[in-house]
Motif scaffolding. Structure first.
Motif, PDB file in Angstrom:
ATOM      1  N   VAL A 144      41.620  30.920  40.926  1.00  0.00           N
ATOM      2  CA  VAL A 144      42.364  32.083  41.413  1.00  0.00           C
ATOM      3  C   VAL A 144      41.490  33.311  41.224  1.00  0.00           C
ATOM      4  CG1 VAL A 144      44.401  33.513  41.130  1.00  0.00           C
ATOM      5  CG2 VAL A 144      44.577  31.031  40.835  1.00  0.00           C
ATOM      6  N   GLY A 145      41.160  33.947  42.302  1.00  0.00           N
ATOM      7  CA  GLY A 145      40.343  35.153  42.233  1.00  0.00           C
ATOM      8  C   GLY A 145      41.035  36.323  42.910  1.00  0.00           C
ATOM      9  N   VAL A 146      40.547  37.505  42.612  1.00  0.00           N
ATOM     10  CA  VAL A 146      41.066  38.694  43.294  1.00  0.00           C
ATOM     11  C   VAL A 146      40.354  38.812  44.640  1.00  0.00           C
ATOM     12  CG1 VAL A 146      41.565  39.852  41.122  1.00  0.00           C
ATOM     13  CG2 VAL A 146      39.360  40.229  42.217  1.00  0.00           C
ATOM     14  N   LEU A 147      41.017  39.488  45.585  1.00  0.00           N
ATOM     15  CA  LEU A 147      40.440  39.655  46.921  1.00  0.00           C
ATOM     16  C   LEU A 147      40.629  41.097  47.365  1.00  0.00           C
ATOM     17  CD1 LEU A 147      39.036  38.276  49.288  1.00  0.00           C
ATOM     18  CD2 LEU A 147      41.285  37.787  50.257  1.00  0.00           C
ATOM     19  N   ASN A 148      39.516  41.810  47.466  1.00  0.00           N
ATOM     20  CA  ASN A 148      39.516  43.197  47.899  1.00  0.00           C
ATOM     21  C   ASN A 148      38.513  43.371  49.035  1.00  0.00           C
ATOM     22  OD1 ASN A 148      41.237  44.677  45.701  1.00  0.00           O
ATOM     23  ND2 ASN A 148      39.899  43.291  44.569  1.00  0.00           N
ATOM     24  N   GLN A 149      38.463  44.568  49.565  1.00  0.00           N
ATOM     25  CA  GLN A 149      37.582  44.845  50.695  1.00  0.00           C
ATOM     26  C   GLN A 149      36.142  44.476  50.369  1.00  0.00           C
ATOM     27  OE1 GLN A 149      37.948  48.816  52.276  1.00  0.00           O
ATOM     28  NE2 GLN A 149      36.121  48.654  53.524  1.00  0.00           N
ATOM     29  N   VAL A 150      35.689  44.824  49.176  1.00  0.00           N
ATOM     30  CA  VAL A 150      34.373  44.428  48.706  1.00  0.00           C
ATOM     31  C   VAL A 150      34.516  43.962  47.263  1.00  0.00           C
ATOM     32  CG1 VAL A 150      33.109  46.010  50.214  1.00  0.00           C
ATOM     33  CG2 VAL A 150      33.785  46.774  47.944  1.00  0.00           C
ATOM     34  N   GLU A 155      36.892  32.787  44.694  1.00  0.00           N
ATOM     35  CA  GLU A 155      37.233  31.607  45.481  1.00  0.00           C
ATOM     36  C   GLU A 155      36.113  31.249  46.452  1.00  0.00           C
ATOM     37  OE1 GLU A 155      40.962  32.798  47.176  1.00  0.00           O
ATOM     38  OE2 GLU A 155      41.699  33.348  45.194  1.00  0.00           O
ATOM     39  N   GLN A 156      35.554  32.248  47.105  1.00  0.00           N
ATOM     40  CA  GLN A 156      34.454  32.001  48.038  1.00  0.00           C
ATOM     41  C   GLN A 156      33.208  31.512  47.304  1.00  0.00           C
ATOM     42  OE1 GLN A 156      32.313  35.296  50.263  1.00  0.00           O
ATOM     43  NE2 GLN A 156      33.546  34.467  51.931  1.00  0.00           N
TER      44      GLN A 156
END
Length: 760
Positions: A144-150, A155-156
Motif C-alpha cells: 500500500v503506497g501513497v499516490l500523488n501528482q509527483v 506500488e509502481q
C-alpha cells in the motif's frame, strides 16, 4: 532482414509491452491460445507488423499471469506463514531494523518451483547478508503506497521490480539463518571494510555495487542541485567506461604477447586483436554489471554493446535507433514490467538524446564539437530533470563538463583497480587514499551547488520541449517561425493560472493530513503529515507536490494540533520554505495563535478560526484548530472550505453552540473519519457538498468508520478518501468547481488492485 533493419517492428513490440502497466485488468492465460494462433496466421500471411503486436500480447500475458500466479502461491496459506528464502540484496538500515530483498524458496515446508518463487521485501531486526538463507515465521502485508501528482510511488516501484508483498518477522518467533558463499557479498564486505574510514564510502559502494544505502539525504540533495545524480548510479556511462578499459586491456595484452613471437606470426595475430579486445571488454562489462545486480540501465548498455560489436564483427550496419529499439524489446521481454520504473525511461531517453545530439553536431569538429554536444545534451535533459525533480540545475553543464571526464578517466577505472587490489593484497590503503584525493574536488565543488538550483513546476517541461525542437531544427525552420514559437511560450505560460482563483489539494500522506490552499504561485498549508528521524512526509510528498503545482512561495502554515501525523513536518517546511507565518493552537506568541475569533486575510481568501476557544500548552485532538476558509468568485458566489483537524464529539458540540447552519463546498472529515467524531451535532449543522477523509488504505485503525461514512452519504454529500483515491484536487475556476482524483476504482491498473488487495 527487413525486421532487423526497420524500426517499426521493434517499436510496435516495445510499445505493446510498455502498455501492460496501464491495462485495467490482466486477461486469463487462456487468451494465449487465440493470440498465439493469430500470430502464426499473420506471419504466414506476411502481415509481420500486426503479427508483432499479437506476439507482444502473448509475451505480456505470460508475464502478467506468472506474476499473478506467484501472488496466489504467496498468499495460499494466509498471511502468517513459515518461509525459507534467499537474500538477494545488500541490507539497508531503516528505523525499525533492516530491509532486504528476499526470494521465497518454500512456504510452510512446500518447495516452490523456479517460476513459482515470489520476491518480497523483508523487514528484519538483524542485518542479513546477500546469499544467506533464512527460515522464519513471517507476516505478509499487502503493498500500500501513497499516490500523488509527483513523488515516490511504492506500488509502481514494487511492480517494476516484481515484488509482491512486504514481510515482517513475527515478534518473539525463532528464525534460522544459514550462511553460504556469495562472491558479490564477499567483495562488498572487503570494500566496506577497506573504506570504513573514508568520508566517500557511500559514493564508492554506489559506484561499485549499486548500493546507495550509505548515501545520506544531504548527499542526494547536493547531487540533484548539481545535476550529477547520474554519476553515482551504475549506468550505461559506467558500463561504457568499463568496456573501453577491458577493450584496451585485451588489445594491449595481445600486442605485448606478439612482441615475443616470430616476425612471420605477428601479422597473423592482427585480426584477433579486435576480437580479443571486444571479448575482454564485454567480460569486464558483464562482471561490473553483475556487481550492480544487473540494473535495467546496465542490461540495456550490455545489450547495445553486444549488438553493436556483433554487427561490427560481421560488417553489418543498421540504424542506431533500430539498435536501441531492439535492446528495449529484449529488455522488456527478459525483465518484465521494467517500463514501470523511472530508470528504464531515463536510460533510453539518455541514449536517444545522445543520438539526436550526434546527428545535429555531425558536421562540427574539434573542441567546438565537444562544447556544442555538451550544451545540447544538457538542453535535451531539461524536460526530464524538470519532470522528475521540479527544478533545473543551472550549473549542470559546468559540473558535467568537469566531472564526467574526471570520473570516466580516473575515478571509475581506479575504483575497479582498487577493488581488484583489495581482493588480492592485504595492504591496499594507499590506493583508496589516492581515490579519496581524486574525490576531494568533486566533494568540495558540490557544496555551493544549491546556489544554482532553480525551482520549476513539472509543467515547465512541456514548454521546454518545443523550444528544444526549435533549437535542433533551427537550420530547417525559418527564424520568424522560431520567434513566433518563443512568443507563444512566453505568453501562454502566465495563462497557466488565469481565471483560477483558488484550488485546494488534499495530499495522500497515508494516516495523517496535509492540505494545500493555492492562489497563483503562493500557497497556505494546513498540516504537514508525519515525520520520523529518517523520513518526512513534508520532504517526500508535500514539498515536491507544492513545486509540481507551481508554488513558488509558501505564504503560511496552519498546524491543527501537535500530533506527529499532523505536525511532524513543521521544522522541515520552516527550513525549506521559510513561510511568513505559522499558526497553531499552542503558539508562543499572539501572532502565532490559531484560536476562536481570530481572522486574517490572504489575497482573496479569508481565514476564520472557529476552535479552540483559547490557547493551550499542548494541542491534543480536542484542541485542533478548526478553520473556515472563504472567498468570493467572479459570479459573486461565496465559496467555503472547512478544515477540522482531529476534533472529537465534545469539541463538535461546543462548536455547534456558537454557529448557525453553514453550507460549505469542501470539508475535511474530522479525525480521519473516526467514530469519536462527525457526530450528528456537526453533520446536521454543516452541509458539505464534498468531504474528504485523509486515511491510509486498510490501516490497522480501520478508518474511516462505516457508520460515519454512511452518515455523510445520507445527507447527499460526495465522499472521498485519500487512501482509496490518492491525491484529491478541488479547483475553483470561473465559478465552477472541478474535482479530480488520481485513483479510479474501475480504471486502476491491474497490478495496483492486486498488490493493494491481493486480488484484481
Amino acid at each position: 532482414m527487413t525486421l532487423l533493419t526497420g524500426i517499426v517492428a521493434p517499436l510496435v513490440f516495445s510499445l505493446t509491452l510498455i502498455s501492460v502497466a496501464w491495462w485495467p485488468m490482466m486477461p486469463h492465460y487462456y487468451w494465449l491460445i487465440p493470440t498465439s494462433l493469430i500470430s502464426i496466421a499473420l506471419l504466414i500471411k506476411r502481415c509481420s507488423i500486426i503479427a508483432v503486436v499479437f506476439i507482444a500480447m502473448s509475451v505480456a500475458l505470460i508475464q502478467g499471469n506468472l506474476y499473478k500466479h506467484q501472488s496466489e502461491v504467496l498468499y495460499r496459506f494466509g498471511t502468517d506463514i513459515t518461509i525459507k528464502g534467499r537474500v538477494d540484496s545488500y541490507f539497508k538500515k531503516i528505523t525499525r531494523g533492516y530491509e532486504v530483498e528476499l526470494t521465497i524458496l518454500s512456504i510452510n515446508g512446500e518447495k516452490l518451483s523456479f517460476f513459482e518463487r515470489p520476491s518480497v521485501k523483508l523487514y528484519a531486526p538483524i542485518a542479513l547478508t546477500m546469499g544467506e538463507e533464512l527460515q522464519a515465521l513471517v507476516q505478509l502485508k499487502p503493498v500500500v503506497g501513497v499516490l500523488n501528482q509527483v513523488g515516490f510511488d511504492k506500488e509502481q516501484y514494487y511492480f517494476s521490480n516484481r515484488f509482491l508483498a512486504d514481510s515482517v518477522l513475527v515478534d518473539d518467533s525463532h528464525f534460522m539463518v544459514r550462511s553460504s558463499y556469495n562472491w558479490r557479498s564477499k567483495l562488498h564486505r572487503l570494500v566496506t571494510s577497506a573504506t570504513e574510514n573514508s568520508p566517500q564510502q557511500g559514493y564508492y559502494l554506489a559506484l561499485i555495487f549499486g548500493d546507495k544505502s550509505k548515501l545520506a539525504a544531504e548527499d542526494w540533495v547536493r547531487l540533484k542541485h548539481s545535476g550529477l545524480s547520474h554519476l553515482v548510479a551504475i549506468s550505461g556511462l559506467h558500463i561504457g567506461i568499463v568496456f573501453a578499459v577491458g577493450y584496451f586491456i585485451g588489445r594491449g595484452t595481445l600486442l605485448v604477447v606478439t612482441l615475443f613471437l616470430p616476425t612471420e606470426l605477428r601479422y597473423k595475430t592482427a585480426p584477433f586483436r579486435l576480437l580479443l579486445g571486444i571479448f575482454t571488454g564485454l567480460v569486464l562489462a558483464f562482471s561490473y554489471s553483475a556487481l550492480g545486480g544487473f540494473a535495467t540501465s546496465t542490461v540495456r548498455a550490455l545489450l547495445m554493446l553486444v549488438i553493436a560489436n556483433s554487427l561490427c564483427i560481421v560488417h553489418i550496419r543498421i540504424m542506431s535507433m533500430t539498435t536501441l529499439l531492439v535492446a528495449a524489446s529484449i529488455i522488456l521481454t527478459l525483465i518484465p514490467f521494467s517500463s514501470a520504473s523511472a530508470s528504464f525511461w531515463l536510460s533510453f531517453l539518455a541514449v536517444s538524446a545522445l543520438m539526436v545530439t550526434n546527428s545535429v553536431v555531425s558536421y562540427q569538429f574539434g573542441l567546438r564539437t565537444v562544447l556544442y554536444t555538451h550544451v545540447l545534451l544538457c538542453l535535451l535533459f531539461i524536460p526530464i530533470v524538470v519532470s522528475l525533480f521540479q527544478g533545473i540545475a543551472i550549473a549542470s553543464p559546468f559540473y558535467n563538463l568537469l566531472f564526467v571526464p574526471w570520473f570516466s578517466f580516473f575515478v571509475v577505472p581506479l575504483l575497479l583497480l582498487a577493488t581488484a587490489v583489495t581482493v588480492l593484497l592485504e595492504e591496499q590503503n594507499f590506493i583508496w587514499a589516492l581515490i579519496d584525493m581524486l574525490m576531494m574536488p568533486f566533494d568540495y565543488s558540490l557544496n555551493p551547488s544549491s546556489w544554482f538550483w532553480l525551482n520549476a513546476p513539472a509543467y515547465f517541461a512541456f514548454y521546454a520541449i518545443p523550444l528544444i525542437f526549435a533549437f535542433v531544427l533551427r537550420k530547417v525552420v525559418s527564424l520568424k517561425w522560431l520567434v513566433l514559437l518563443l512568443i507563444l511560450c512566453v505568453v501562454t505560460l502566465p495563462l497557466k493560472q488565469s481565471g483560477q482563483k483558488v484550488s485546494v489539494h488534499f495530499f495522500d500522506v497515508a494516516h495523517g493530513l496535509a492540505v494545500a490552499i493555492k492562489q497563483g504561485d503562493q500557497a497556505v498549508l494546513y498540516d504537514t503529515g508525519r515525520a520520523s528521524p529518517t523520513f518526512s512526509m513534508a520532504r517526500a510528498v508535500v514539498t515536491p507536490n507544492l513545486l509540481a503545482l507551481g508554488v513558488g512561495e509558501l505564504h503560511g502554515v496552519i498546524i491543527s494540533h501537535a500530533d506527529n501525523d499532523h505536525a511532524g513536518g513543521e521544522s522541515e517546511l520552516r527550513n525549506y520554505w521559510e513561510p511568513d507565518w505559522v499558526k497553531k493552537p499552542d503558539g508562543m506568541t499572539e501572532e502565532q495563535l490559531c484560536i476562536r475569533g481570530r481572522t486574517w486575510q490572504w489575497k482573496a481568501v479569508r481565514f476564520e478560526a472557529l476552535w479552540p476557544p483559547k490557547r493551550v500548552d499542548r494541542a491534543y485532538n480536542p484542541h485542533s484548530c478548526v478553520v473556515l476558509i472563504s472567498f468570493v468568485q467572479g459570479d459573486n458566489s461565496v465559496r467555503r472550505i472547512l478544515l477540522t483537524g482531529d476534533i472529537e464529539k465534545v469539541s463538535e458540540i461546543l462548536i455547534a453552540r456558537t454557529l448557525s447552519e453553514l453550507d460549505v463546498d469542501v470539508m475535511s472529515v474530522p479525525h480521519h473519519g473516526s467514530r469519536t467524531s462527525s457526530s450528528t451535532f456537526l453533520t446536521q449543522l454543516i452541509h458539505a457538498d464534498h468531504v474528504v477523509a485523509s486515511t491510509k488504505f486498510h490501516s490497522h485503525w480501520q478508518l474511516p468508520n462505516e457508520m460515519v461514512k454512511q452518515r455523510y452519504l445520507e445527507r447527499g454529500t460526495h465522499w472521498y478518501e485519500t487512501g482509496k483515491q490518492g491525491q484529491i484536487d478541488f479547483v475553483f475556476f470561473d465559478g465552477e468547481l472541478t474535482v479530480s482524483t488520481l485513483r479510479s476504482q474501475n480504471l486502476d491498473p491491474w497490478y495496483r488492485q492486486m498488490l493493494r488487495s491481493r486480488v484484481e
